[in-house]
Scaffold this motif. Structure first.
Motif, PDB file in Angstrom:
ATOM      1  N   PRO A   1       1.001  -1.209  -0.090  1.00 28.76           N
ATOM      2  CA  PRO A   1      -0.007  -0.134   0.174  1.00 28.76           C
ATOM      3  C   PRO A   1       0.737   1.170  -0.122  1.00 28.76           C
ATOM      4  O   PRO A   1       1.965   1.296   0.465  1.00 28.76           O
ATOM      5  CB  PRO A   1      -0.935  -0.301   1.300  1.00 28.76           C
ATOM      6  N   VAL A   2       0.366   2.306  -0.675  1.00 27.67           N
ATOM      7  CA  VAL A   2       1.206   3.477  -0.713  1.00 27.67           C
ATOM      8  C   VAL A   2       0.694   4.727   0.323  1.00 27.67           C
ATOM      9  O   VAL A   2      -0.385   4.845   0.462  1.00 27.67           O
ATOM     10  CB  VAL A   2       0.829   4.085  -2.119  1.00 27.67           C
ATOM     11  N   PRO A   3       1.417   4.851   1.260  1.00 24.26           N
ATOM     12  CA  PRO A   3       1.295   5.705   2.219  1.00 24.26           C
ATOM     13  C   PRO A   3       1.080   7.373   1.613  1.00 24.26           C
ATOM     14  O   PRO A   3       2.198   7.530   1.421  1.00 24.26           O
ATOM     15  CB  PRO A   3       2.115   5.429   3.203  1.00 24.26           C
ATOM     16  N   ILE A   4       0.053   7.810   1.504  1.00 23.07           N
ATOM     17  CA  ILE A   4      -0.298   9.025   1.172  1.00 23.07           C
ATOM     18  C   ILE A   4      -0.575  10.161   2.456  1.00 23.07           C
ATOM     19  O   ILE A   4      -1.590   9.840   3.251  1.00 23.07           O
ATOM     20  CB  ILE A   4      -1.229   9.290   0.177  1.00 23.07           C
ATOM     21  N   GLU A   5       0.202  11.076   2.734  1.00 21.24           N
ATOM     22  CA  GLU A   5      -0.322  11.828   3.937  1.00 21.24           C
ATOM     23  C   GLU A   5      -1.243  12.958   3.361  1.00 21.24           C
ATOM     24  O   GLU A   5      -1.177  13.547   2.524  1.00 21.24           O
ATOM     25  CB  GLU A   5       0.994  12.675   4.119  1.00 21.24           C
ATOM     26  N   GLU A   6      -2.253  12.768   4.213  1.00 20.14           N
ATOM     27  CA  GLU A   6      -3.643  13.946   3.877  1.00 20.14           C
ATOM     28  C   GLU A   6      -3.087  15.321   3.830  1.00 20.14           C
ATOM     29  O   GLU A   6      -3.515  15.981   3.251  1.00 20.14           O
ATOM     30  CB  GLU A   6      -4.531  13.368   4.909  1.00 20.14           C
ATOM     31  N   ALA A   7      -2.178  15.703   4.852  1.00 24.33           N
ATOM     32  CA  ALA A   7      -1.957  16.958   5.035  1.00 24.33           C
ATOM     33  C   ALA A   7      -1.097  17.480   3.653  1.00 24.33           C
ATOM     34  O   ALA A   7      -1.234  18.542   3.131  1.00 24.33           O
ATOM     35  CB  ALA A   7      -1.053  17.206   6.096  1.00 24.33           C
ATOM     36  N   ALA A   8      -0.425  16.476   3.291  1.00 18.45           N
ATOM     37  CA  ALA A   8       0.464  16.763   1.701  1.00 18.45           C
ATOM     38  C   ALA A   8      -0.416  17.034   0.620  1.00 18.45           C
ATOM     39  O   ALA A   8      -0.369  17.925  -0.205  1.00 18.45           O
ATOM     40  CB  ALA A   8       1.632  15.701   1.521  1.00 18.45           C
ATOM     41  N   ILE A   9      -1.432  16.202   0.596  1.00 21.48           N
ATOM     42  CA  ILE A   9      -2.345  16.184  -0.414  1.00 21.48           C
ATOM     43  C   ILE A   9      -3.305  17.608  -0.330  1.00 21.48           C
ATOM     44  O   ILE A   9      -3.539  18.415  -1.372  1.00 21.48           O
ATOM     45  CB  ILE A   9      -3.607  15.138  -0.382  1.00 21.48           C
ATOM     46  N   ARG A  10      -3.626  18.052   0.994  1.00 20.06           N
ATOM     47  CA  ARG A  10      -4.338  19.336   1.202  1.00 20.06           C
ATOM     48  C   ARG A  10      -3.134  20.432   0.545  1.00 20.06           C
ATOM     49  O   ARG A  10      -3.494  21.278  -0.136  1.00 20.06           O
ATOM     50  CB  ARG A  10      -4.773  19.732   2.450  1.00 20.06           C
ATOM     51  N   HIS A  11      -1.926  20.219   0.883  1.00 17.90           N
ATOM     52  CA  HIS A  11      -1.005  21.398   0.610  1.00 17.90           C
ATOM     53  C   HIS A  11      -0.700  21.569  -0.902  1.00 17.90           C
ATOM     54  O   HIS A  11      -0.527  22.689  -1.444  1.00 17.90           O
ATOM     55  CB  HIS A  11       0.212  20.961   1.349  1.00 17.90           C
ATOM     56  N   LEU A  12      -0.741  20.279  -1.550  1.00 15.44           N
ATOM     57  CA  LEU A  12      -0.689  20.284  -3.137  1.00 15.44           C
ATOM     58  C   LEU A  12      -1.751  20.607  -3.647  1.00 15.44           C
ATOM     59  O   LEU A  12      -1.857  20.687  -5.041  1.00 15.44           O
ATOM     60  CB  LEU A  12       0.080  18.844  -3.383  1.00 15.44           C
ATOM     61  N   ASN A  13      -2.715  20.764  -3.038  1.00 19.23           N
ATOM     62  CA  ASN A  13      -4.264  21.066  -3.757  1.00 19.23           C
ATOM     63  C   ASN A  13      -4.161  22.245  -4.958  1.00 19.23           C
ATOM     64  O   ASN A  13      -3.418  23.420  -4.683  1.00 19.23           O
ATOM     65  CB  ASN A  13      -5.436  21.592  -2.721  1.00 19.23           C
ATOM     66  N   GLY A  14      -4.339  22.078  -6.088  1.00 15.23           N
ATOM     67  CA  GLY A  14      -4.271  22.927  -7.044  1.00 15.23           C
ATOM     68  C   GLY A  14      -2.950  22.881  -7.694  1.00 15.23           C
ATOM     69  O   GLY A  14      -2.756  23.633  -8.744  1.00 15.23           O
ATOM     70  N   HIS A  15      -2.076  22.025  -7.497  1.00 15.11           N
ATOM     71  CA  HIS A  15      -0.695  21.970  -8.058  1.00 15.11           C
ATOM     72  C   HIS A  15      -0.630  20.531  -8.492  1.00 15.11           C
ATOM     73  O   HIS A  15       0.070  19.791  -7.983  1.00 15.11           O
ATOM     74  CB  HIS A  15       0.498  22.182  -7.076  1.00 15.11           C
ATOM     75  N   SER A  16      -1.257  20.147  -9.805  1.00 17.30           N
ATOM     76  CA  SER A  16      -1.496  18.771 -10.115  1.00 17.30           C
ATOM     77  C   SER A  16      -0.250  18.289 -10.485  1.00 17.30           C
ATOM     78  O   SER A  16      -0.009  16.983 -10.243  1.00 17.30           O
ATOM     79  CB  SER A  16      -2.261  18.722 -11.405  1.00 17.30           C
ATOM     80  N   GLN A  17       0.851  18.979 -10.806  1.00 17.99           N
ATOM     81  CA  GLN A  17       2.173  18.353 -11.169  1.00 17.99           C
ATOM     82  C   GLN A  17       3.068  18.001 -10.089  1.00 17.99           C
ATOM     83  O   GLN A  17       3.536  16.741  -9.652  1.00 17.99           O
ATOM     84  CB  GLN A  17       2.943  19.361 -12.123  1.00 17.99           C
ATOM     85  N   ALA A  18       2.946  18.997  -8.936  1.00 20.41           N
ATOM     86  CA  ALA A  18       3.405  18.234  -7.896  1.00 20.41           C
ATOM     87  C   ALA A  18       2.876  17.315  -7.168  1.00 20.41           C
ATOM     88  O   ALA A  18       3.577  16.349  -6.473  1.00 20.41           O
ATOM     89  CB  ALA A  18       3.470  19.544  -6.806  1.00 20.41           C
ATOM     90  N   LEU A  19       1.538  17.273  -7.219  1.00 17.51           N
ATOM     91  CA  LEU A  19       0.968  16.155  -6.752  1.00 17.51           C
ATOM     92  C   LEU A  19       1.171  14.806  -7.297  1.00 17.51           C
ATOM     93  O   LEU A  19       1.368  13.764  -6.768  1.00 17.51           O
ATOM     94  CB  LEU A  19      -0.764  16.251  -6.809  1.00 17.51           C
ATOM     95  N   ASP A  20       1.361  14.795  -8.753  1.00 15.18           N
ATOM     96  CA  ASP A  20       1.825  13.485  -9.566  1.00 15.18           C
ATOM     97  C   ASP A  20       2.898  13.169  -9.035  1.00 15.18           C
ATOM     98  O   ASP A  20       3.292  12.003  -8.962  1.00 15.18           O
ATOM     99  CB  ASP A  20       1.561  14.088 -11.072  1.00 15.18           C
TER     100      ASP A  20
END
Length: 93
Positions: free
Chosen positions: A33-52
């Motif tokens: 499983p891939v651990p994804i930090e929810e806080a990181a996802i919120r921080h990267l909201n609107g920055h699709s390349q950084a999220l990818d």
């Protein structure tokens, strides 16, 4: 496809509402499983390349045995022609 509208431009934007994973990839995700930090996802909201890039790094992290530098050029190869600019500094990223 679902049509939504960009808040800034008012123009329609289309995106896939579902993806189909290969059986092999699905089994790999179940085993690792891939651990994804929810806080990181919120921080990267609107920055699709950084999220990818964040999700790709999180996915690849479990196989690394030692520190492994990744160049901007290597990221461009990984993510293809959609990466138009390579003059982004690490601080801006």
């Amino acid at each position: 496809m679902i049509t939504e509208y960009d808040d800034a431009t008012g123009k329609p934007t289309s995106f896939l509402d579902a993806v189909k994973l290969s059986e092999n990839f699905f089994q790999q995700l179940k085993r690792h499983p891939v651990p994804i930090e929810e806080a990181a996802i919120r921080h990267l909201n609107g920055h699709s390349q950084a999220l990818d890039i964040y999700c790709w790094l999180a996915y690849r992290l479990h196989v690394l045995k030692k520190p492994t530098p990744i160049t901007w050029a290597a990221l461009k190869l990984q993510f293809g022609p959609g990466v138009a600019r390579m003059d982004i500094s690490a601080q801006a990223f």
